[in-house]
Scaffold this active site. Structure first.
Site, PDB file in Angstrom:
ATOM      1  N   ALA A   1       0.838  -1.204   0.000  1.00 41.30           N
ATOM      2  CA  ALA A   1       0.000   0.000   0.000  1.00 41.30           C
ATOM      3  C   ALA A   1       0.867   1.246   0.000  1.00 41.30           C
ATOM      4  CB  ALA A   1      -0.904  -0.009   1.233  1.00 41.30           C
ATOM      5  N   ASN A   2       0.233   2.385  -0.207  1.00 39.47           N
ATOM      6  CA  ASN A   2       0.902   3.673  -0.030  1.00 39.47           C
ATOM      7  C   ASN A   2       0.512   4.230   1.331  1.00 39.47           C
ATOM      8  OD1 ASN A   2       1.854   3.488  -2.608  1.00 39.47           O
ATOM      9  ND2 ASN A   2       0.898   5.354  -3.344  1.00 39.47           N
ATOM     10  N   ARG A   3       1.329   5.107   1.853  1.00 37.48           N
ATOM     11  CA  ARG A   3       1.029   5.741   3.129  1.00 37.48           C
ATOM     12  C   ARG A   3       0.021   6.882   2.892  1.00 37.48           C
ATOM     13  NH1 ARG A   3       4.333   4.890   7.298  1.00 37.48           N
ATOM     14  NH2 ARG A   3       6.212   4.467   6.097  1.00 37.48           N
ATOM     15  N   SER A   4      -1.163   6.752   3.451  1.00 36.48           N
ATOM     16  CA  SER A   4      -2.173   7.797   3.299  1.00 36.48           C
ATOM     17  C   SER A   4      -3.251   7.620   4.358  1.00 36.48           C
ATOM     18  CB  SER A   4      -2.819   7.713   1.911  1.00 36.48           C
ATOM     19  OG  SER A   4      -3.964   8.539   1.840  1.00 36.48           O
TER      20      SER A   4
ATOM     21  N   VAL B   1      -2.968   6.241  -4.871  1.00 34.25           N
ATOM     22  CA  VAL B   1      -3.177   4.950  -5.526  1.00 34.25           C
ATOM     23  C   VAL B   1      -1.834   4.233  -5.673  1.00 34.25           C
ATOM     24  CG1 VAL B   1      -4.057   3.823  -7.605  1.00 34.25           C
ATOM     25  CG2 VAL B   1      -5.069   5.984  -6.832  1.00 34.25           C
TER      26      VAL B   1
END
Ligand code: C5P
Length: 221
Positions: free
Chosen positions: A29-32, A96
């Site tokens: 995942a991405n950090r968000s 994304v």
């Protein structure tokens, strides 16, 4: 009763990360945190818009007056965005994941054996680029660019490459991720507007007020 300049407009917002599954228990995942995207959806609703918020996995309450569609992966986000069309404005705030594992394993990958498994990745669809190039293109397409250096330059290039109308350049060299404050620059065809550091809710209201002004100017033409 309050000022509703976006009344009658449909605003589509993407927010949060995407999760790309490796197996039933693991993902990349991405950090968000989703906070800035949710704040934008809230601001759009407060200004009178009909709002669809396509949200990746986040731990946030749905803002008042917002229709929320929960998704997990980039591919799910891409189809939810398509289903939400048409819209007048799209603000793509989601972080994304650029890639997903090439194959999904139905069973948890076991640790036994000597070498760790290699992770093969494949490219995800670029939701913003496809929307900006598609036949249902919204009148105003706004993207975000999280950058750690040469923030404005990189964001200007991104605006052109992705055929977005505006890019909100986001300086993430500090502790923006998960925090409540943000420093952004609004990059349009006309140039760059620098906003001072402020709470994400105020950043959201500044951006959506700018969107409303643009539509009112168009209507007055
Ligand atoms: O290329 P980059 O990921 O930095 O671009 C960020 C912008 O593009 C954001 O607006 C993000 O929501 C959007 N994006 C997207 N689909 C992707 C990658 C980025 O919509 N696969």
């Amino acid at each position: 009763a309050s000022y509703q300049p976006l009344e009658g407009r449909h605003v589509l917002v993407t927010a949060g990360p995407t999760w790309e599954s490796i197996d039933p228990v693991r993902y990349i995942a991405n950090r968000s945190s989703g906070k800035q995207g949710f704040a934008i959806a809230a601001a759009a609703a407060a200004l009178g818009a009909e709002v669809t918020l396509v949200a990746g996995p986040v731990y946030l309450k749905t803002p008042a007056g917002v229709k929320r569609v929960d998704v997990e992966s980039a591919e799910e986000m891409a189809s939810a965005v398509k289903r939400a069309l048409p819209c007048d404005v799209a603000v793509m705030v989601a972080a994304v994941s650029d890639w997903r594992p090439k194959e999904y394993r139905d069973e948890k990958i076991k640790k036994r054996g000597s070498a760790p498994p290699a992770l093969m990745l494949t490219e995800n669809p670029d939701i913003l680029t496809n929307l900006a190039a598609g036949k249902d293109r919204p009148a105003l397409v706004v993207g975000f660019a999280a950058e750690t250096e040469r923030v404005i330059d990189h964001a200007k290039q991104k605006r052109k490459r992705k055929a977005a109308d505006w890019i909100i350049a986001n300086d993430v060299s500090g502790d923006v991720m998960g925090g409540d404050e943000n420093t952004v620059h609004i990059i349009t065809t006309d140039g760059v507007e620098n906003l001072k550091e402020m709470p994400k809710a105020e950043v959201a209201m500044a951006i959506m007020t700018r969107v409303a002004d643009t539509f009112q100017a168009k209507a007055a033409e």
